[in-house]
Structure formats: structure tokens, C-alpha cells
Design a protein around this motif. Structure first.
Motif, PDB file in Angstrom:
ATOM      1  N   ALA A  42       5.272  -2.062 -14.852  1.00 14.31           N
ATOM      2  CA  ALA A  42       5.531  -2.991 -13.659  1.00 14.31           C
ATOM      3  C   ALA A  42       4.189  -2.766 -12.788  1.00 14.31           C
ATOM      4  CB  ALA A  42       6.910  -2.636 -12.883  1.00 14.31           C
ATOM      5  N   PRO A  43       3.970  -4.130 -12.363  1.00 15.89           N
ATOM      6  CA  PRO A  43       2.743  -4.124 -11.638  1.00 15.89           C
ATOM      7  C   PRO A  43       2.804  -3.519 -10.266  1.00 15.89           C
ATOM      8  CG  PRO A  43       3.998  -6.184 -11.579  1.00 15.89           C
ATOM      9  CD  PRO A  43       4.646  -5.345 -12.407  1.00 15.89           C
ATOM     10  N   ASN A  44       3.803  -3.099  -9.897  1.00 25.19           N
ATOM     11  CA  ASN A  44       4.000  -2.367  -8.483  1.00 25.19           C
ATOM     12  C   ASN A  44       4.411  -0.806  -8.677  1.00 25.19           C
ATOM     13  OD1 ASN A  44       6.629  -2.907  -9.609  1.00 25.19           O
ATOM     14  ND2 ASN A  44       7.551  -3.418  -7.533  1.00 25.19           N
ATOM     15  N   PHE A  45       4.026  -0.292  -9.832  1.00 27.15           N
ATOM     16  CA  PHE A  45       4.159   1.118 -10.280  1.00 27.15           C
ATOM     17  C   PHE A  45       3.204   1.724 -10.815  1.00 27.15           C
ATOM     18  CE2 PHE A  45       5.800   4.431 -12.997  1.00 27.15           C
ATOM     19  CZ  PHE A  45       6.906   5.030 -11.840  1.00 27.15           C
ATOM     20  N   ILE A  46       2.444   2.834  -9.983  1.00 26.85           N
ATOM     21  CA  ILE A  46       1.196   3.309 -10.245  1.00 26.85           C
ATOM     22  C   ILE A  46       1.537   4.717 -10.667  1.00 26.85           C
ATOM     23  CG2 ILE A  46      -1.111   3.546  -9.559  1.00 26.85           C
ATOM     24  CD1 ILE A  46      -0.676   1.027  -7.793  1.00 26.85           C
ATOM     25  N   LYS A  47       0.721   5.118 -11.742  1.00 22.06           N
ATOM     26  CA  LYS A  47       0.716   6.814 -11.904  1.00 22.06           C
ATOM     27  C   LYS A  47      -0.703   6.924 -11.803  1.00 22.06           C
ATOM     28  CE  LYS A  47       1.802  10.142 -15.320  1.00 22.06           C
ATOM     29  NZ  LYS A  47       0.590  10.888 -15.265  1.00 22.06           N
ATOM     30  N   ASP A  48      -0.979   8.246 -11.329  1.00 25.49           N
ATOM     31  CA  ASP A  48      -2.596   8.634 -11.125  1.00 25.49           C
ATOM     32  C   ASP A  48      -2.365   9.977 -10.945  1.00 25.49           C
ATOM     33  OD1 ASP A  48      -1.922   9.259  -8.615  1.00 25.49           O
ATOM     34  OD2 ASP A  48      -3.139   7.595  -7.606  1.00 25.49           O
ATOM     35  N   GLU A  49      -3.660  10.558 -10.686  1.00 23.57           N
ATOM     36  CA  GLU A  49      -3.610  12.169 -10.988  1.00 23.57           C
ATOM     37  C   GLU A  49      -2.697  12.987  -9.797  1.00 23.57           C
ATOM     38  OE1 GLU A  49      -6.797  10.372  -8.297  1.00 23.57           O
ATOM     39  OE2 GLU A  49      -6.505  10.085 -10.348  1.00 23.57           O
ATOM     40  N   THR A  50      -2.356  12.182  -8.758  1.00 26.54           N
ATOM     41  CA  THR A  50      -1.687  12.739  -7.705  1.00 26.54           C
ATOM     42  C   THR A  50      -0.188  12.614  -7.821  1.00 26.54           C
ATOM     43  OG1 THR A  50      -1.980  10.893  -6.352  1.00 26.54           O
ATOM     44  CG2 THR A  50      -3.402  12.504  -5.996  1.00 26.54           C
ATOM     45  N   GLY A  51       0.387  11.688  -8.767  1.00 25.45           N
ATOM     46  CA  GLY A  51       1.626  11.345  -9.033  1.00 25.45           C
ATOM     47  C   GLY A  51       1.934   9.791  -9.043  1.00 25.45           C
ATOM     48  N   PHE A  52       3.090   9.465  -8.903  1.00 22.27           N
ATOM     49  CA  PHE A  52       3.703   8.351  -8.881  1.00 22.27           C
ATOM     50  C   PHE A  52       3.875   7.508  -7.712  1.00 22.27           C
ATOM     51  CE2 PHE A  52       5.377  10.619 -12.295  1.00 22.27           C
ATOM     52  CZ  PHE A  52       5.003  10.014 -13.502  1.00 22.27           C
ATOM     53  N   LYS A  53       3.339   6.163  -7.630  1.00 24.26           N
ATOM     54  CA  LYS A  53       3.652   5.205  -6.274  1.00 24.26           C
ATOM     55  C   LYS A  53       4.334   3.950  -6.869  1.00 24.26           C
ATOM     56  CE  LYS A  53      -0.636   6.896  -4.434  1.00 24.26           C
ATOM     57  NZ  LYS A  53      -1.817   7.399  -5.033  1.00 24.26           N
ATOM     58  N   TRP A  54       5.314   3.564  -5.974  1.00 20.47           N
ATOM     59  CA  TRP A  54       6.016   2.506  -6.260  1.00 20.47           C
ATOM     60  C   TRP A  54       6.080   1.836  -4.863  1.00 20.47           C
ATOM     61  CZ3 TRP A  54      11.485   2.043  -4.583  1.00 20.47           C
ATOM     62  CH2 TRP A  54      12.106   0.718  -5.050  1.00 20.47           C
ATOM     63  N   PHE A  55       5.781   0.579  -5.202  1.00 21.05           N
ATOM     64  CA  PHE A  55       5.687  -0.536  -4.047  1.00 21.05           C
ATOM     65  C   PHE A  55       6.671  -1.453  -4.270  1.00 21.05           C
ATOM     66  CE2 PHE A  55       1.344   1.345  -4.665  1.00 21.05           C
ATOM     67  CZ  PHE A  55       1.003   1.957  -3.461  1.00 21.05           C
ATOM     68  N   PRO A  56       7.695  -1.284  -3.642  1.00 21.12           N
ATOM     69  CA  PRO A  56       8.974  -2.282  -4.178  1.00 21.12           C
ATOM     70  C   PRO A  56       8.735  -3.865  -3.418  1.00 21.12           C
ATOM     71  CG  PRO A  56       9.573  -0.867  -2.420  1.00 21.12           C
ATOM     72  CD  PRO A  56       8.310  -0.195  -2.542  1.00 21.12           C
ATOM     73  N   THR A  57       9.016  -4.655  -4.485  1.00 23.08           N
ATOM     74  CA  THR A  57       9.210  -6.031  -4.043  1.00 23.08           C
ATOM     75  C   THR A  57      10.128  -6.319  -3.010  1.00 23.08           C
ATOM     76  OG1 THR A  57      10.570  -6.776  -5.876  1.00 23.08           O
ATOM     77  CG2 THR A  57       8.137  -6.579  -6.399  1.00 23.08           C
ATOM     78  N   PRO A  58      10.009  -7.321  -2.170  1.00 21.39           N
ATOM     79  CA  PRO A  58      11.156  -7.865  -1.420  1.00 21.39           C
ATOM     80  C   PRO A  58      12.577  -7.853  -2.140  1.00 21.39           C
ATOM     81  CG  PRO A  58       9.112  -8.894  -0.825  1.00 21.39           C
ATOM     82  CD  PRO A  58       8.928  -8.307  -2.233  1.00 21.39           C
ATOM     83  N   GLN A  59      12.257  -8.404  -3.431  1.00 20.25           N
ATOM     84  CA  GLN A  59      13.726  -8.705  -4.139  1.00 20.25           C
ATOM     85  C   GLN A  59      14.057  -7.015  -4.458  1.00 20.25           C
ATOM     86  OE1 GLN A  59      10.760 -10.019  -4.785  1.00 20.25           O
ATOM     87  NE2 GLN A  59      11.027 -12.123  -4.830  1.00 20.25           N
ATOM     88  N   GLU A  60      13.502  -6.337  -5.046  1.00 19.59           N
ATOM     89  CA  GLU A  60      13.746  -4.982  -5.185  1.00 19.59           C
ATOM     90  C   GLU A  60      14.198  -4.261  -4.132  1.00 19.59           C
ATOM     91  OE1 GLU A  60      10.884  -3.440  -8.788  1.00 19.59           O
ATOM     92  OE2 GLU A  60       9.964  -3.454  -6.776  1.00 19.59           O
ATOM     93  N   ARG A  61      13.880  -4.318  -2.754  1.00 13.96           N
ATOM     94  CA  ARG A  61      14.243  -3.901  -1.718  1.00 13.96           C
ATOM     95  C   ARG A  61      15.903  -4.459  -1.474  1.00 13.96           C
ATOM     96  NH1 ARG A  61      11.044  -1.257   2.276  1.00 13.96           N
ATOM     97  NH2 ARG A  61       8.669  -1.385   1.381  1.00 13.96           N
ATOM     98  N   ALA A  62      15.914  -5.645  -1.503  1.00 18.77           N
ATOM     99  CA  ALA A  62      17.059  -6.580  -1.311  1.00 18.77           C
ATOM    100  C   ALA A  62      18.180  -5.991  -2.559  1.00 18.77           C
ATOM    101  CB  ALA A  62      17.010  -7.760  -1.458  1.00 18.77           C
ATOM    102  N   PHE A  63      17.711  -5.654  -3.739  1.00 24.07           N
ATOM    103  CA  PHE A  63      18.606  -5.277  -4.799  1.00 24.07           C
ATOM    104  C   PHE A  63      19.304  -3.817  -4.369  1.00 24.07           C
ATOM    105  CE2 PHE A  63      18.557  -3.698  -9.491  1.00 24.07           C
ATOM    106  CZ  PHE A  63      19.994  -4.172  -9.661  1.00 24.07           C
ATOM    107  N   LEU A  64      18.317  -3.123  -3.910  1.00 22.01           N
ATOM    108  CA  LEU A  64      18.684  -1.654  -3.650  1.00 22.01           C
ATOM    109  C   LEU A  64      19.695  -1.557  -2.628  1.00 22.01           C
ATOM    110  CD1 LEU A  64      15.231   0.310  -4.019  1.00 22.01           C
ATOM    111  CD2 LEU A  64      17.307   0.827  -5.316  1.00 22.01           C
TER     112      LEU A  64
END
Length: 65
Positions: A32-54
Motif C-alpha cells: 500500500a502507498p501509505n505503509f512503509i518499512k524501513d530500517e527503524t520498523g514499520f510506519k502506517w499513515f491511515p487514509t481518512p477512509q481507513e480511519r472511518a473503517f476502523l
């Protein structure tokens, strides 16, 4: 759910066999374009639709308790 909803997560409801508690698990799409894995771990930047869904899922679970 349409593919263009900007929701790149999957929710899973499970029930603990010992306690009977219901839990909500979130599965992330690693591509997904809003999910990033780098050397420090994982980062997720939820979309407004994902926030509403959760929020809708959490509301549904808390109303049943």
C-alpha cells in the motif's frame, strides 16, 4: 468494497477461546502507498477512509460488550 476506496487494510474479528473476549486484528497491505518499512520498523499513515473503517469496526465491537 470498491478498490478505489483508499482502504488498504483488512480487519479480522476473533474470539479468545479462554476468555471469550472479542479482538479486532488489523492486517496491512505491505504494498500500500501509505505503509512503509524501513530500517527503524514499520510506519502506517491511515487514509481518512481507513480511519472511518476502523472507527466503525471499534464502535460495533464496543456496542456488543
Amino acid at each position: 468494497m470498491a478498490e478505489d476506496d483508499n482502504i488498504h487494510i483488512r480487519l479480522e474479528i476473533s474470539k479468545d477461546p479462554t476468555s471469550g473476549d472479542i479482538t479486532l486484528l488489523t492486517r496491512f497491505d505491505a504494498n500500500a502507498p501509505n505503509f512503509i518499512k524501513d530500517e527503524t520498523g514499520f510506519k502506517w499513515f491511515p487514509t481518512p477512509q481507513e480511519r472511518a473503517f476502523l472507527n466503525e469496526a471499534f464502535d460495533m465491537i464496543t456496542k456488543r460488550k
